[in-house]
Design a protein around this motif. Structure first.
Motif, PDB file in Angstrom:
ATOM      1  N   ILE A  43      38.856  34.992  21.786  1.00 17.80           N
ATOM      2  CA  ILE A  43      38.784  35.602  23.120  1.00 17.80           C
ATOM      3  C   ILE A  43      37.879  36.831  23.075  1.00 17.80           C
ATOM      4  N   CYS A  44      36.867  36.813  23.898  1.00 18.57           N
ATOM      5  CA  CYS A  44      35.946  37.941  24.001  1.00 18.57           C
ATOM      6  C   CYS A  44      36.717  39.196  24.390  1.00 18.57           C
ATOM      7  N   THR A  45      36.391  40.329  23.771  1.00 17.26           N
ATOM      8  CA  THR A  45      37.104  41.571  24.081  1.00 17.26           C
ATOM      9  C   THR A  45      36.613  42.197  25.384  1.00 17.26           C
ATOM     10  N   HIS A  46      35.581  41.648  25.971  1.00 16.16           N
ATOM     11  CA  HIS A  46      35.059  42.176  27.241  1.00 16.16           C
ATOM     12  C   HIS A  46      35.730  41.532  28.442  1.00 16.16           C
ATOM     13  N   GLY A  47      36.325  40.356  28.222  1.00 14.44           N
ATOM     14  CA  GLY A  47      36.948  39.643  29.329  1.00 14.44           C
ATOM     15  C   GLY A  47      37.698  38.449  28.798  1.00 14.44           C
ATOM     16  N   ASN A  48      38.070  37.553  29.676  1.00 13.36           N
ATOM     17  CA  ASN A  48      38.877  36.411  29.260  1.00 13.36           C
ATOM     18  C   ASN A  48      37.992  35.175  29.120  1.00 13.36           C
ATOM     19  N   SER A  49      37.107  35.214  28.127  1.00 12.46           N
ATOM     20  CA  SER A  49      36.185  34.109  27.916  1.00 12.46           C
ATOM     21  C   SER A  49      36.318  33.632  26.468  1.00 12.46           C
ATOM     22  N   GLU A  50      36.280  32.314  26.267  1.00 17.58           N
ATOM     23  CA  GLU A  50      36.399  31.771  24.913  1.00 17.58           C
ATOM     24  C   GLU A  50      35.047  31.788  24.212  1.00 17.58           C
ATOM     25  N   GLU A  62      27.558  34.885  20.591  1.00 17.46           N
ATOM     26  CA  GLU A  62      27.256  35.431  21.915  1.00 17.46           C
ATOM     27  C   GLU A  62      28.209  34.825  22.932  1.00 17.46           C
ATOM     28  N   CYS A  63      28.903  35.688  23.657  1.00 17.22           N
ATOM     29  CA  CYS A  63      29.804  35.235  24.711  1.00 17.22           C
ATOM     30  C   CYS A  63      28.986  34.601  25.841  1.00 17.22           C
ATOM     31  N   GLY A  64      29.472  33.483  26.341  1.00 17.54           N
ATOM     32  CA  GLY A  64      28.738  32.787  27.377  1.00 17.54           C
ATOM     33  C   GLY A  64      28.826  33.439  28.748  1.00 17.54           C
ATOM     34  N   LEU A  65      29.754  34.407  28.912  1.00 18.76           N
ATOM     35  CA  LEU A  65      29.960  34.970  30.250  1.00 18.76           C
ATOM     36  C   LEU A  65      28.992  36.111  30.575  1.00 18.76           C
ATOM     37  N   HIS A  66      29.002  37.171  29.756  1.00 18.41           N
ATOM     38  CA  HIS A  66      28.102  38.307  30.015  1.00 18.41           C
ATOM     39  C   HIS A  66      27.210  38.603  28.824  1.00 18.41           C
ATOM     40  N   LEU A  67      27.180  37.683  27.861  1.00 19.83           N
ATOM     41  CA  LEU A  67      26.217  37.701  26.757  1.00 19.83           C
ATOM     42  C   LEU A  67      26.437  38.808  25.723  1.00 19.83           C
ATOM     43  N   ALA A  68      27.650  39.371  25.653  1.00 21.93           N
ATOM     44  CA  ALA A  68      27.934  40.306  24.556  1.00 21.93           C
ATOM     45  C   ALA A  68      27.854  39.537  23.241  1.00 21.93           C
ATOM     46  N   GLN A  69      27.375  40.201  22.196  1.00 19.86           N
ATOM     47  CA  GLN A  69      27.299  39.576  20.883  1.00 19.86           C
ATOM     48  C   GLN A  69      28.229  40.314  19.917  1.00 19.86           C
ATOM     49  N   ALA A  79      26.830  45.532  23.391  1.00 18.12           N
ATOM     50  CA  ALA A  79      27.009  45.687  24.839  1.00 18.12           C
ATOM     51  C   ALA A  79      26.911  44.339  25.544  1.00 18.12           C
ATOM     52  N   PRO A  80      27.693  44.137  26.603  1.00 22.21           N
ATOM     53  CA  PRO A  80      28.542  45.116  27.275  1.00 22.21           C
ATOM     54  C   PRO A  80      29.930  45.277  26.648  1.00 22.21           C
ATOM     55  N   ALA A  81      30.264  44.550  25.585  1.00 22.56           N
ATOM     56  CA  ALA A  81      31.570  44.724  24.938  1.00 22.56           C
ATOM     57  C   ALA A  81      31.558  46.013  24.117  1.00 22.56           C
TER      58      ALA A  81
HETATM   59  S1  FES Z   1      33.647  38.253  28.987  1.00 21.99           S
HETATM   60 FE1  FES Z   1      32.449  38.114  27.144  1.00 21.99          FE
HETATM   61  S2  FES Z   1      30.751  39.448  27.555  1.00 21.99           S
HETATM   62 FE2  FES Z   1      31.995  39.626  29.338  1.00 21.99          FE
END
Ligand code: FES
Length: 106
Positions: A43-50, A62-69, A79-81
């Motif tokens: 789970i991405c620490t920036h949001g609820n994305s796998e 790289e998170c698929g939602l807001h591209l934090a790595q 960033a943005p995490a």
């Molecule tokens: S939820 Fe993963 S970068 Fe925002």
């Protein structure tokens, strides 16, 4: 800290240079990079994305939602995490992948 060993998957479930969703409790992603296995929270620490739905580039997921790595070795965020990703010690025993999970408080 005490820990318990939990089986994540078979080594043969992993694909070189890729990530899989290995466990849902707790949610853990497993990676195979240059023959080395890594495991992090899924789970991405920036949001609820796998993160298993994200893109693995070397040792960065790289998170698929807001591209934090995140570095899959250390959990270090980009960033943005801002919060690091949990990482787990991994062991491969007889073709199965295990992680050390922290003991749950009673
Ligand atoms: S939820 Fe993963 S970068 Fe925002």
């Amino acid at each position: 800290m005490e820990s318990t060993k939990a089986r994540l998957c078979s080594f043969s479930d992993l694909k070189e240079g890729d990530v899989i969703k290995a466990s849902s409790d707790p949610p853990i992603a497993a990676y195979l990079v240059n023959g080395e296995v890594f495991a992090t929270s899924n789970i991405c620490t920036h949001g609820n994305s796998e993160l298993s739905d994200g893109y693995l580039d070397g040792d960065r997921i790289e998170c698929g939602l807001h591209l934090a790595q995140f570095c899959i070795r250390t959990g270090a965020p980009g960033a943005p995490a801002a919060v690091p990703l949990a990482t787990y010690n991994v062991e491969v025993i007889d073709g199965d992948v295990y992680v050390d999970l922290p003991a749950q408080p009673i």
